[in-house]
Design an enzyme around this catalytic site. Sequence first.
Site, mmCIF file in Angstrom:
data_model
loop_
_atom_site.group_PDB
_atom_site.id
_atom_site.type_symbol
_atom_site.label_atom_id
_atom_site.label_comp_id
_atom_site.label_asym_id
_atom_site.label_seq_id
_atom_site.Cartn_x
_atom_site.Cartn_y
_atom_site.Cartn_z
ATOM 1 N N THR A 1 -8.030 6.501 1.932
ATOM 2 C CA THR A 1 -7.033 6.128 0.980
ATOM 3 C C THR A 1 -5.625 5.842 1.876
ATOM 4 O OG1 THR A 1 -7.788 6.672 -1.030
ATOM 5 C CG2 THR A 1 -5.414 6.457 -0.984
ATOM 6 N N GLU B 1 -7.996 1.036 -5.333
ATOM 7 C CA GLU B 1 -8.209 1.003 -6.836
ATOM 8 C C GLU B 1 -6.738 1.553 -7.212
ATOM 9 O OE1 GLU B 1 -7.582 4.420 -7.948
ATOM 10 O OE2 GLU B 1 -7.447 4.973 -5.925
ATOM 11 N N SER B 2 -5.949 1.978 -6.611
ATOM 12 C CA SER B 2 -4.554 2.489 -7.235
ATOM 13 C C SER B 2 -3.541 1.153 -7.211
ATOM 14 C CB SER B 2 -3.715 3.484 -6.203
ATOM 15 O OG SER B 2 -3.890 2.997 -4.644
ATOM 16 N N LYS C 1 10.081 5.943 4.786
ATOM 17 C CA LYS C 1 8.872 5.562 5.123
ATOM 18 C C LYS C 1 9.264 4.584 6.733
ATOM 19 C CE LYS C 1 6.033 2.074 3.509
ATOM 20 N NZ LYS C 1 5.020 1.532 3.042
ATOM 21 N N ARG D 1 2.224 -2.610 -5.855
ATOM 22 C CA ARG D 1 1.362 -2.570 -6.552
ATOM 23 C C ARG D 1 1.383 -3.498 -7.814
ATOM 24 N NH1 ARG D 1 -0.481 3.804 -6.994
ATOM 25 N NH2 ARG D 1 0.511 4.450 -4.916
ATOM 26 N N ARG E 1 8.094 12.108 1.103
ATOM 27 C CA ARG E 1 8.593 11.874 -0.551
ATOM 28 C C ARG E 1 8.965 13.199 -1.002
ATOM 29 N NH1 ARG E 1 4.302 7.612 -3.132
ATOM 30 N NH2 ARG E 1 4.734 5.817 -1.474
ATOM 31 N N THR F 1 0.934 10.114 2.974
ATOM 32 C CA THR F 1 0.131 9.165 2.874
ATOM 33 C C THR F 1 1.283 7.817 3.253
ATOM 34 O OG1 THR F 1 -1.315 9.927 1.544
ATOM 35 C CG2 THR F 1 -1.467 7.649 1.677
ATOM 36 N N ARG G 1 -7.379 13.777 -8.051
ATOM 37 C CA ARG G 1 -7.866 12.497 -8.723
ATOM 38 C C ARG G 1 -9.413 12.544 -8.793
ATOM 39 N NH1 ARG G 1 -3.287 9.642 -8.721
ATOM 40 N NH2 ARG G 1 -1.948 9.383 -7.128
ATOM 41 N N ASP H 1 5.348 -2.264 -9.451
ATOM 42 C CA ASP H 1 5.827 -0.902 -9.400
ATOM 43 C C ASP H 1 7.109 -0.710 -8.788
ATOM 44 O OD1 ASP H 1 4.973 -1.460 -6.621
ATOM 45 O OD2 ASP H 1 4.507 0.770 -6.340
#
Length: 544
Positions: free
Chosen positions: A345, A365-366, A126, A283, A22, A18, A497, A278
């Site tokens: 998402t 929502e994250s 990324k 975030r 990672r 996403t 989730r 974060d």
Amino acid sequence: MTIRTVATTPFTDQKPGTSGLRKAVPTFQQPHYLENFIQSIFDSLDGIQGQTLVVGGDGRYYNRQAIQIILRMAAANGIGRILVGCDGIFSTPAASAVIRKYNALGGIILSASHNPGGPNGDFGVKYNVTNGGPAPEKVTEAIFECTKAISEYKILDAADINLDRPGSFKLGTMDVEVMDSVAPYVELMQKLFDFDQIKALLSSGSFRMCMDSLHAVTGPYAHALFEKHLGAPTGTVLNGTPLEDFGGGHPDPNLVYAHDLVEILFGENAPDFGAASDGDGDRNMILGRNFFVTPSDSLAVLTANAKLVPGYKDGIAGVARSMPTSEAVDRVAKKLGIECYETPTGWKFFGNLLDAGKATLCGEESFGTGSNHIREKDGLWAVLFWLNILAVRGESVEKIVRDHWKEYGRNYYSRHDYEEVESGPANELMDRLRSMGGELTGKQFGNYTVAYSDDFSYTDPVDGSVSSKQGIRIGFTDGSRIVFRLSGTGTKGATLRVYIESYEPDASKHNIDTQEALKPLIQLAEEIAKIQQFTGRTEPTVIT
């Protein structure tokens, strides 16, 4: 200085997720592993000769070493100029802003976002494109194809660049500018928000705030914004020094991992406002005194109050939310007479909507919210947005949210995460739900009747691209929803989730504990998906 061409062979696990690639740090430290992926980025791009790239990361372990490798590889591949943050630091939103400001070809951002850091923690790479946003699927697919066929990479033999202070350097024929990564971001925020009004609030003595950077990337940005430019007292920013292992903590701004901040805001003599960000700064978590604002409610409140903020005083074109995000903002959009887009998402799906002028605000929502000022979600932007609203309205966080519920109704909402479950059973659970398809429609479960059940698919309204298998949605006739997704941001096993949502229009029923209000739907999620049977878990790892 000479350019070396190094023979290599492909790794089979370099498919970007996403938000890029990672993996655990030791994986990236394998010989050729990072180099293969970076070369694959360069090989997948057209016309990179002489172009400008932005490079930086969240300061986690291996950040500095990786940057030096990337600089030497960029020079060997004909990049014309690199803009790199001092100390190798660039928050993700700040990197997006600088890519856009300097019309760069793109940027390489080193972060595993909210995942833990340190020698045995996680690392990530990324690629962001010219608009400052995450690479769309066609770009990440091209990178992945290159990783499968790579046979060599190029790297310049050269000494490390000094990243400790601003300066200009040469690597072969490539220019390297080590820059203050904070100043351009602060300048952008000053164009959007009423700093004078926020400063009056923060220096009034009657309003106190607390900003927890969790020893991650936003520390320097938060110190500059709140304590230097906005007059908040020294000490307002907690854990403001970026550390390679985030101080041993988990840099995820939620009620579980930002527990120290939660204790402060729910303790005696609590401040009026609290926030956390974060690992890479995209975030945010918003708290009032003894009050938690869900990310879904935050997006809805920002949308409803956007005209109070200078940068959005003329109104917004539209709003977008990820599919699992609650439908609270949908109700605001309907009243404002603007479009509300439901996307998969992943922030990359908002990029086309923002570029086309179809949406102004976006949220997930994250704990991610943002706007068209950049092409990433932006934690400190959200904090400033809230402070601007608080300064204008002169009311508490709790009152603003409760008044919002009175006007629009309350969407009780929670996310249950089952982290690091075995991938096989997790995929079996999803496959089973997928196979049930429309069989659930019309079925009765206690007081709930299924209105629809599907595997969410998205057709981009701008370019017509289709993204399928984005999560199982089960909607009920009373407006309640249960959503099941496997996350693509972890590095170990799978994260299941489960999103649970119930709409309550009656203001007299807005004071129920969230988990209590959602209890029947939580039990129903277990009944339908057989979570314990497939995962072996009797309860979630994290509830938000």
